[in-house]
Design a protein around this motif. Structure first.
Motif, PDB file in Angstrom:
ATOM      1  N   VAL A 413      23.548 -37.325 -24.855  1.00  0.00           N
ATOM      2  CA  VAL A 413      24.040 -36.334 -23.891  1.00  0.00           C
ATOM      3  C   VAL A 413      24.087 -34.981 -24.603  1.00  0.00           C
ATOM      4  N   ILE A 414      23.375 -34.004 -24.063  1.00  0.00           N
ATOM      5  CA  ILE A 414      23.311 -32.661 -24.653  1.00  0.00           C
ATOM      6  C   ILE A 414      24.365 -31.782 -24.008  1.00  0.00           C
ATOM      7  N   GLU A 415      25.292 -31.266 -24.820  1.00  0.00           N
ATOM      8  CA  GLU A 415      26.286 -30.326 -24.319  1.00  0.00           C
ATOM      9  C   GLU A 415      25.664 -28.932 -24.189  1.00  0.00           C
ATOM     10  N   ASN A 416      26.073 -28.215 -23.164  1.00  0.00           N
ATOM     11  CA  ASN A 416      25.607 -26.835 -22.938  1.00  0.00           C
ATOM     12  C   ASN A 416      24.089 -26.693 -23.070  1.00  0.00           C
ATOM     13  N   PRO A 417      23.335 -27.460 -22.306  1.00  0.00           N
ATOM     14  CA  PRO A 417      21.877 -27.361 -22.401  1.00  0.00           C
ATOM     15  C   PRO A 417      21.329 -25.984 -22.024  1.00  0.00           C
ATOM     16  N   GLU A 418      22.115 -25.221 -21.272  1.00  0.00           N
ATOM     17  CA  GLU A 418      21.633 -23.918 -20.813  1.00  0.00           C
ATOM     18  C   GLU A 418      21.482 -22.900 -21.943  1.00  0.00           C
ATOM     19  N   CYS A 419      21.980 -23.237 -23.137  1.00  0.00           N
ATOM     20  CA  CYS A 419      21.753 -22.328 -24.267  1.00  0.00           C
ATOM     21  C   CYS A 419      20.270 -22.239 -24.617  1.00  0.00           C
ATOM     22  N   SER A 420      19.455 -23.182 -24.108  1.00  0.00           N
ATOM     23  CA  SER A 420      18.005 -23.128 -24.356  1.00  0.00           C
ATOM     24  C   SER A 420      17.371 -21.898 -23.711  1.00  0.00           C
ATOM     25  N   ALA A 421      18.083 -21.250 -22.775  1.00  0.00           N
ATOM     26  CA  ALA A 421      17.546 -20.060 -22.098  1.00  0.00           C
ATOM     27  C   ALA A 421      17.308 -18.900 -23.053  1.00  0.00           C
ATOM     28  N   LYS A 422      17.850 -18.977 -24.243  1.00  0.00           N
ATOM     29  CA  LYS A 422      17.601 -17.920 -25.229  1.00  0.00           C
ATOM     30  C   LYS A 422      16.110 -17.715 -25.419  1.00  0.00           C
ATOM     31  N   THR A 423      15.336 -18.808 -25.422  1.00  0.00           N
ATOM     32  CA  THR A 423      13.889 -18.682 -25.583  1.00  0.00           C
ATOM     33  C   THR A 423      13.094 -19.486 -24.550  1.00  0.00           C
ATOM     34  N   PHE A 424      13.727 -20.457 -23.871  1.00  0.00           N
ATOM     35  CA  PHE A 424      12.952 -21.366 -23.012  1.00  0.00           C
ATOM     36  C   PHE A 424      13.865 -21.852 -21.887  1.00  0.00           C
ATOM     37  N   LYS A 425      14.030 -21.025 -20.865  1.00  0.00           N
ATOM     38  CA  LYS A 425      15.041 -21.293 -19.839  1.00  0.00           C
ATOM     39  C   LYS A 425      14.728 -22.528 -18.998  1.00  0.00           C
ATOM     40  N   ASP A 426      13.457 -22.926 -18.884  1.00  0.00           N
ATOM     41  CA  ASP A 426      13.088 -24.054 -18.027  1.00  0.00           C
ATOM     42  C   ASP A 426      12.867 -25.347 -18.808  1.00  0.00           C
TER      43      ASP A 426
END
Length: 440
Positions: A413-426
């Motif tokens: 389970v990945i916490e705060n997956p939306e931090c990937s938006a720094k370089t790859f939002k989708d």
């Protein structure tokens, strides 16, 4: 989305299946091209550009400085109306957010632009190192006064009396410091000579910077005098506006090529080729040492992962493509033998202490590690399928790399997956599609 549970699909797919994806444009190239186009004479069109948080931060900074930029996200197009090396705004408050490239590049540009500026950043960026760059700028005559901690954001910068000259700059912590000053050193009245000290083993991101600069018509003189490497930027030079194609982000592509290795299937990322100017292409080649087979096709490199996902661990120096240290760590937990990653001391000073994050989160999964100052050895072990929440430390690379483990080990389970938006939002939407299609 606060949490994301990865769907395990290992041995549930036909290994002849191929993961086919398109990734965003390179963050590194996009932000270099944005800064260079802003300083060029005329209107530049950047095609295939990235629209991540980092790129948006760079655009916002340039807008504040009076650079007009037109954005068309649907067509992946950015039009930049260059200022010909003369920033329209000489007094401004700038916030670089969490973007390391904007933080370093914008700071150097303002130091060479004869103005008075105040620079601020996110709490995360305030913790990241700036001192080697700021000390070098002070030695040139830039007046810097810190609001909080010396050598860190926020600070005020007065560059009205800076004329140019010579500086010594260490790249041990980050090569972005060097890229920042060579991209903008020509703005100084007397030009700039940069002597490199305490350097890293290789500087592929600096080579990338030089290539983009040359594509926009500015020559960089690099000299080697008895082992002392220097970059010389002559005053009076300028960038010329142009239409510029930005490569797909190889750093992003590596996650999908890693999937092929972990799952024992094939992956192809559109438009990624062996002649890429991005240093992370070396990671794609590295996979062949772990049983993968690489072929270059018309639409991009194809990686066939090791048959049945069975491969040996390796020892690898990732100094020149360290963004993939976490990716290699994810692959290594399923290897038959230990993997040792070396040459990555500097990743302890990035968005998170990536070496420590690697150790902590792997140990949650029952994977033993041995960590040194700039290296880590990972000892693969059988893992149960109990749910484990992976802390991401607000670091996009931790989130994306540990998601790979979940494709083969239940319960990630990945916490705060939306931090990937720094370089790859989708990224996680694309991962959804891959797991749905491959497990049909």
């Amino acid at each position: 989305m606060d949490k994301y549970k990865i769907k395990s699909i290992f041995k549930k797919i036909n290994n002849d299946h191929i993961i086919k994806v398109k990734v965003p444009g390179s963050k590194s190239i996009t932000n270099r091209a944005l800064l260079i186009a802003a300083l060029a004479k005329g209107e530049s069109r950047l095609k295939g550009a990235l629209f991540s948080n980092d790129a948006k931060n760079m655009i916002a900074c340039l807008n504040t400085l009076g650079i007009k930029i037109d954005v068309n996200e649907e067509d992946e197009l950015i039009t930049v109306h260059g200022c010909g090396g003369m920033l329209p705004v000489k007094n401004a408050n700038i916030n670089v957010g969490s973007a390391g490239t904007a933080a370093r590049f914008i700071t150097a540009m303002l130091a060479f632009s004869s103005g008075v500026y105040h620079l601020d950043a996110s709490e995360q960026m305030k913790k990241r190192p700036m001192k080697p760059l700021l000390d070098a700028l002070i030695n040139l005559g830039v007046i810097i006064s810190y609001d909080e901690k010396e050598g860190h954001f926020p600070f005020a910068l007065d560059s009205r009396e800076v004329k140019g000259g010579k500086i010594s700059l260490s790249t041990a912590i980050s090569s972005q410091f060097l890229s920042a000053v060579i991209m903008t050193g020509f703005l100084l009245e007397n030009g700039l000579r940069v002597d490199i000290s305490g350097g890293r083993e290789s500087l592929p991101y600096v080579d990338m910077t030089v290539k983009v600069m040359e594509d926009f018509g500015l020559t960089v003189n690099k000299v080697d005098e008895d082992g002392l490497i220097s970059y010389i930027l002559k005053e009076g030079n300028s960038y010329e506006a142009r239409e510029y194609d930005i490569e797909p982000d190889v750093s992003a592509a590596c996650y999908f090529y890693a999937m092929a290795e972990i799952l024992g299937c094939k992956a192809q990322v559109q438009g990624v080729y062996l002649d890429s100017i991005q240093g992370d292409i070396e990671f794609v080649k590295l996979l062949t040492k772990m049983g993968a087979v690489l072929s270059e096709e018309k639409d991009g490199i194809i990686i066939q992962g090791a048959i049945n996902g069975e491969y040996e661990g390796i020892e690898a120096n990732l100094n020149s493509f360290s963004d993939q240290a976490l990716t290699l760590a994810a692959i290594s937990v399923f290897a038959k033998t230990p993997t040792k990653i070396t040459g990555v001391a500097h990743i302890r000073l990035q968005e998170s202490d990536r070496l420590l994050a690697m150790k902590k989160e792997l140990e949650k999964l029952g994977i033993r590690t041995e960590m040194g100052e700039g290296e880590i050895t990972i000892f693969p072990n059988s893992m149960d399928g109990a749910d484990v929440e992976i802390e991401t430390y607000e670091d996009h690379r931790v989130a994306m790399a540990f998601s790979l483990i979940g494709l083969r080990r239940n319960g990630i389970v990945i916490e705060n997956p939306e931090c990937s938006a720094k370089t790859f939002k989708d990224y996680f939407q694309i991962l959804d599609g891959i797991t749905s299609i491959l497990s049909l």
